[in-house]
Design a protein around this motif. Structure first.
Motif, PDB file in Angstrom:
ATOM      1  N   CYS A   1      -8.368   6.323  -0.580  1.00 41.60           N
ATOM      2  CA  CYS A   1      -9.675   5.717  -0.802  1.00 41.60           C
ATOM      3  C   CYS A   1     -10.738   6.817  -0.809  1.00 41.60           C
TER       4      CYS A   1
ATOM      5  N   CYS B   1      -9.942  -0.939  -5.371  1.00 40.26           N
ATOM      6  CA  CYS B   1      -8.842  -0.042  -4.999  1.00 40.26           C
ATOM      7  C   CYS B   1      -7.494  -0.603  -5.445  1.00 40.26           C
TER       8      CYS B   1
ATOM      9  N   HIS C   1     -10.214  -3.657   4.816  1.00 42.25           N
ATOM     10  CA  HIS C   1     -10.057  -3.135   3.447  1.00 42.25           C
ATOM     11  C   HIS C   1      -8.597  -3.071   2.983  1.00 42.25           C
ATOM     12  N   HIS C   2      -7.757  -2.400   3.746  1.00 41.27           N
ATOM     13  CA  HIS C   2      -6.378  -2.241   3.279  1.00 41.27           C
ATOM     14  C   HIS C   2      -5.574  -3.532   3.388  1.00 41.27           C
TER      15      HIS C   2
ATOM     16  N   GLU D   1      -6.455  -5.273   0.296  1.00 40.31           N
ATOM     17  CA  GLU D   1      -5.791  -4.675  -0.874  1.00 40.31           C
ATOM     18  C   GLU D   1      -4.354  -5.199  -1.000  1.00 40.31           C
TER      19      GLU D   1
HETATM   20 ZN   LIG Z   1     -10.023   1.716  -0.914  1.00 34.88          ZN
END
Ligand SMILES: [Zn+2]
Ligand SMILES: [Zn+2]
Length: 464
Positions: A27, A207, A232-233, A236
């Motif tokens: 990232c 992402c 965030h992850h 994702e």
């Molecule tokens: Zn990211």
């Protein structure tokens, strides 16, 4: 080689999906300001992981994005009276200036969100079609309760996450854990046409899209700071696995926090440092040294004393390099003798040690220690009586291992006066028809980034 995988919470043997190749996504920065030393840590750490993988013979496809659509960028654009695009362009340029100084190599690809909008829209369409996305007033949300594995990276379950979530004022969401995939356009904001009206992508989706666009549905390594694990992850994974049906990432790597004088870095405490600030007093390579002096998963504390120590230590490595350069230039014996061969064999133990500790989840702190052992050994076993061949072999290995960590790559800058002297020497050589010498001088200058141009007014030079 073992890598600590955040998803399994343990060190695992590293086996890439395709033999000899590694697909690696990190990232990248949101480009609205100079980046601070907390941001610098993942850039430096994962650049080092990439270098080590290449040293081990892997072909690494390394992608790091630029987030150039974001609330903070819009705010900055309004403050400065320029467009979001201009804010992005400016701080991407500044990113590269600082990253170069830190010895962070360019990624194979640095995609920008604004260049990926059609793919992002297509990706969201798939999620909506599969029932993972829902539309409310031009906003598109991800339905986290629909995705079975939600919480698997951060080791939480969805019910706890829902009950632990802050009371949400957003009445459009079905669950407080849901997150936005597409935001409808508000006045004064940048926007793109989409099936849901004018708008812009949410942060997490970019992402998922940029990583799969350049690296395929399943990545070998996805990395970032540990503050990105949730949400965030986690988000994702939810997006990518729902859309592609394939596992998203084989190895998740996260670096630890940085503190300043043992305190959390914050603007209000006045202990907030950008890399640009620190570079006023220290070379970027010194900061890199500091950042790699701890294991990447451990917290690291920054203060004046530690960066001073890093500076002194790095100078020691440079001194060893300079000594070897000097000895090689002045060596009178050319071939290695038997006792030198034996010493060279003994010195191989330092490389084995280096590899052993790096193979153990990238222990750069111990790798540096083995480099200093190597340096000590070199200084005790080389002198004016050493052969050129021996010095060269030692030099090559020492510089190679140092550069795996991103050190000793800087050429000493040629000063303008020195350049002019070399040009004059070359002119003289040409007058004397010594073309071998004049070519050699030209090549040497070229290696240092100096380009010569013959003009009617004489020889002009410029830096490449
Ligand atoms: Zn990211
Ligand atoms: Zn030794």
């Amino acid at each position: 080689m073992k890598i600590y995988n955040t998803q399994s919470n343990r060190k695992e043997e590293f086996i890439p999906l395709n033999e000899g190749k590694v697909n690696f996504y990190v990232c990248g920065p949101t480009v609205y300001n100079f980046f601070h030393i907390g941001n610098a840590r993942p850039f430096v750490v994962f650049d080092t992981v990439r270098r080590y993988l290449e040293y081990k013979g892997y072909k690494v496809n390394y992608v790091q994005n630029f987030t150039d659509v974001d609330d903070k960028i819009i705010k900055k654009a309004i403050e400065e009276g320029i467009t979001s695009q201009e804010v992005g362009d400016k701080y991407i340029k500044e990113y590269f200036e600082d990253a170069d100084a830190l010895g962070v190599r360019r990624a194979t690809k640095h995609p920008r969100v604004t260049e990926t909008i059609p793919e992002i829209i297509d990706f969201i369409k798939i999620l909506v079609d599969k029932g993972y996305g829902y539309v409310k007033n031009g906003n598109v949300y991800y339905d986290t309760k629909k995705f079975k594995g939600y919480g698997k990276l951060s080791g939480q379950n969805i019910d706890d996450l829902v009950s632990g979530a802050r009371i949400e004022v957003n009445v459009e969401k079905k669950s407080p854990t849901d997150f936005v995939l597409w935001k409808n356009q508000k006045p004064g904001e940048p926007g793109w046409e989409s099936p849901w009206g004018m708008g812009r992508p949410g942060w997490h989706i970019e992402c998922s899209v940029m990583s799969t666009k350049y690296l395929g549905d399943t990545l070998d390594i996805h990395a970032g700071g540990q503050d990105l694990i949730f949400p965030h992850h986690e988000n994702e994974i939810a997006q990518s696995e729902a859309a592609t049906g394939a596992p998203y990432v084989k190895y998740w790597m996260h670096n630890g926090y940085i503190t300043i004088n043992n305190e959390k870095m914050s603007k209000s405490k006045g202990n907030f440092f950008t890399v640009r600030d620190i570079r006023k007093d220290y070379d970027g390579e010194v900061l890199r040294f500091f950042l790699l002096s701890a294991h990447y998963r451990n917290p690291i504390n920054f203060n004046r004393e530690l960066i001073e120590q890093a500076k002194v230590s790095l100078e020691r490595l440079y001194n060893t390099k300079k000594n070897l350069e000097h000895l090689e230039k002045h060596a009178t014996l050319s071939d290695m003798n038997d006792s030198e061969k034996k010493i060279l064999e003994e010195m191989a133990s330092h490389e084995s040690k280096f590899v052993e500790v790096m193979d153990d989840d990238m222990n750069t702190a111990d790798a540096l220690a083995s480099l200093f052992e190597f340096s000590k050994h070199i200084n005790s076993e080389t002198n004016e009586n050493s052969s050129k061949e021996f010095i060269k072999a030692v030099f090559d290995k020492f510089v190679e291992l140092s550069s795996v960590l991103g050190f000793l790559e800087k050429q000493e800058e040629l000063l303008d006066g020195d350049i002019q002297k070399l040009i004059d020497q070359r002119q003289l050589a040409r007058k004397e028809k010594n073309y071998a010498l004049s070519d050699e001088i030209r090549d040497n200058l070229s290696e240092q980034g100096i380009v010569l141009e013959d003009t009617p007014q004489g020889v002009k030079w410029k830096r490449r």
